[in-house]
Design a protein around this motif. Structure first.
Motif, PDB file in Angstrom:
ATOM      1  N   LYS A 142       1.862   2.016  -3.407  1.00 14.98           N
ATOM      2  CA  LYS A 142       0.730   2.533  -4.186  1.00 14.98           C
ATOM      3  C   LYS A 142       0.462   3.999  -3.844  1.00 14.98           C
ATOM      4  CE  LYS A 142      -2.189  -1.566  -5.012  1.00 14.98           C
ATOM      5  NZ  LYS A 142      -1.614  -1.964  -6.287  1.00 14.98           N
ATOM      6  N   LEU A 143       0.604   4.350  -2.584  1.00 15.26           N
ATOM      7  CA  LEU A 143       0.368   5.743  -2.189  1.00 15.26           C
ATOM      8  C   LEU A 143       1.418   6.676  -2.803  1.00 15.26           C
ATOM      9  CD1 LEU A 143      -0.668   5.105   1.520  1.00 15.26           C
ATOM     10  CD2 LEU A 143      -2.121   6.142  -0.240  1.00 15.26           C
ATOM     11  N   GLY A 158      -1.678   4.828   4.637  1.00 12.99           N
ATOM     12  CA  GLY A 158      -1.526   3.366   4.638  1.00 12.99           C
ATOM     13  C   GLY A 158      -1.604   2.807   6.053  1.00 12.99           C
ATOM     14  N   ILE A 203       0.827  -1.217   0.000  1.00  8.93           N
ATOM     15  CA  ILE A 203       0.000   0.000   0.000  1.00  8.93           C
ATOM     16  C   ILE A 203       0.865   1.274   0.000  1.00  8.93           C
ATOM     17  CG2 ILE A 203      -1.723   1.328   1.300  1.00  8.93           C
ATOM     18  CD1 ILE A 203      -2.895  -1.069  -0.203  1.00  8.93           C
ATOM     19  N   ILE A 238      -6.614   0.827  -3.937  1.00  6.76           N
ATOM     20  CA  ILE A 238      -6.362   0.950  -2.492  1.00  6.76           C
ATOM     21  C   ILE A 238      -7.666   0.696  -1.720  1.00  6.76           C
ATOM     22  CG2 ILE A 238      -5.720   2.578  -0.647  1.00  6.76           C
ATOM     23  CD1 ILE A 238      -3.780   3.898  -2.619  1.00  6.76           C
ATOM     24  N   HIS A 262      -8.559  -2.704   0.923  1.00 10.88           N
ATOM     25  CA  HIS A 262      -8.986  -2.562   2.321  1.00 10.88           C
ATOM     26  C   HIS A 262     -10.398  -3.089   2.533  1.00 10.88           C
ATOM     27  CE1 HIS A 262      -5.505   0.187   2.262  1.00 10.88           C
ATOM     28  NE2 HIS A 262      -5.379  -0.177   3.520  1.00 10.88           N
TER      29      HIS A 262
END
Ligand code: ASP
Ligand code: MG
Length: 473
Positions: free
Chosen positions: A53-54, A132, A50, A75, A79
């Motif tokens: 990805k952020l 995250g 994550i 994302i 989750h």
């Protein structure tokens, strides 16, 4: 369980502990097991992948909006699956978690727009990266709550204060300790709380801007929590990892590499600096300051008898040399000038220039004739350093010659025992010489806990193996 000698355990679960929706059950069984004998602080990283990805989301936000939507959806989906798979839909925790996710995804989307409108900035990047840990830790805490454990959630920006070095902030330990004791100690003591879930990786500046502690910084969060609570509790830290612990060599290089069961803080720091990626090096400093014992244990085999214990003192009867570590890909830079003698301040100028540009220096050596300085950097930094030096007013001038060699490896022979044992360096160089391995440069840290040897990359594997045979095996 066997933990009666600590009344508080700070546990760190890294991203690799949350690689899929099923992995929460392993975390839960560990938590339940340890709760039988201690109160817990659970510090969690973002779910696996994550943070990357952020960062991608932030980068893409700077240029183009469409790709950002895709990343945000990924994302959110990741989750959502975690929540749906793990939290009982009949519990209030379920809806609360969905709402939390929704709010935070909306905030992130807004932040993407802000980045596009304003200029990119490191503080917004840190803020984006912090989501995250915020999401993962909230979900874990709500899940634990939903199965009957009394878990409290705390976002670490409320308790961990740092400087404003965005992207690699350092904790302000005194201020943090005060806040942690004020906010967390009453929770631990209360009957309404079994464990406190704290977000890893980030803190905030005094003026409330979110900062991150550098990649892998959740280790440091765990260490800071133990540091701050040690005056009130007998605490220790357990870092749950996807490895068994520290090894005495890189297993890709030496097939004899084996687990180090006991190691001192000083040795672990050297290991972490020279190649081993097991722990964030700073967390060892923080644990060491208050003599807090810590363990690195394998997440997939939590009851394994073999793991690494890190304590202040080395064990009696230990080997003189604990580990032969290596960094295979480094670059060696040599700056030469016939005039360095008459130019005092050259070294200061050099290292200020590199420091100001966040270049991490792996070793330094200077010959006594003082007309050259050699230092090692990550291979990835080589182009940048070349550019910095050649374009600097000082080093770009013609009386300096700058040589950069990119086919270099660094090997570090590490062990607290060498402090009191003469002849180690002699044996290192004899061993290498007898095996026809050419040493390009050497350095010894003033800690005398390591001898650093620089060789051509083609010799790295052989050098590690002959030294391993000579000192460890
Ligand atoms: N999530 C952050 C990272 O990937 C911090 C950590 O994992 O410790 O670097
Ligand atoms: Mg991580």
């Amino acid at each position: 369980m066997n933990e009666a000698n600590s009344d508080l355990i700070v546990m760190k679960f890294g991203g690799s502990c949350f690689k899929d929706v099923e992995s929460l059950s392993q975390t839960t069984s560990i938590v339940k097991d340890y709760l039988e004998s201690a109160k817990l602080i659970v510090v969690t990283s973002a779910f696996k992948g994550i943070t990357d990805k952020l960062i991608d989301f932030y980068d893409k936000s700077c240029s183009d909006g469409d790709e950002c939507k895709v990343i945000i959806n990924e994302i959110e989906d990741f989750h959502l699956k975690f929540i749906n798979k793990n939290i009982d839909k009949k519990k209030p925790d379920y809806q609360e978690t969905l709402d939390f996710l929704d709010t935070n995804i909306n905030e992130l989307t807004q932040l993407g727009r802000v980045v596009r409108l304003l200029r990119p900035s490191l503080d917004i990047q840190d803020l984006i990266m912090s989501y995250g840990e915020k999401l993962s830790t909230y979900i874990v805490s709500k899940y634990l709550n939903s199965i009957g454990l009394k878990a409290k959630f705390i976002s670490s920006d409320e308790i961990i204060l740092t400087d404003d070095n965005f992207g690699r902030a350092l904790p302000l330990l005194d201020e943090t300790e005060e806040l942690v004791q004020e906010r967390v100690t009453p929770l631990i003591k209360s009957n309404n709380c079994d464990l406190v879930c704290v977000t890893g990786f980030y803190g905030s500046t005094k003026d409330k801007k979110i900062t991150t502690l550098g990649r892998g910084g959740t280790d440091l969060t765990a260490a800071i929590m133990a540091y701050s609570l040690t005056p009130n509790f007998k605490s220790k830290v357990i870092y749950w990892k996807d490895v068994q612990g520290f090894l005495d060599a890189d297993p890709r290089i030496s097939n004899k590499a084996s687990l180090l069961k006991y190691i001192s803080y000083l040795e672990a720091k050297e290991l972490a600096f020279f190649g081993s990626k097991v722990l964030h090096p700073l967390c060892l400093d923080v644990n060491e300051k208050r003599n807090i014992p810590s363990e690195i244990r394998p997440f997939n085999d939590p009851k394994a008898a073999e793991y690494t214990t890190i304590t202040k003192e080395a064990q009696k009867g230990d080997k003189i040399i604990k580990a032969i570590t290596s960094i295979e890909r480094i670059s060696m830079v040599t700056i030469e000038s016939g005039t360095m003698i008459s130019l005092p301040g050259t070294a200061a100028k050099l290292f200020n220039l590199l420091g100001d540009n966040n270049i991490n220096i792996k070793f330094i050596s200077q010959s006594s004739s003082e007309n050259n300085i050699t230092f090692g950097i990550d291979l990835e930094d080589s182009m940048r350093v070349s550019f910095l030096l050649r374009n600097s007013d000082w080093f770009g001038k013609q009386w300096f010659s700058i040589k950069i060699d990119n086919d270099i490896s660094l090997i570090a022979v590490i062990g607290a025992g060498m402090l009191h044992t003469p002849g180690i360096a002699g044996k290192v160089f004899t061993t290498l010489g007898n095996n026809d391995i050419n040493v390009r440069a050497i350095a010894q840290g003033s800690s005398e806990l390591n001898i650093t040897i620089i060789v051509q990359r083609k010799d790295c594997k052989d050098a590690v193996n002959v030294l391993y045979d000579a000192f460890i095996d």
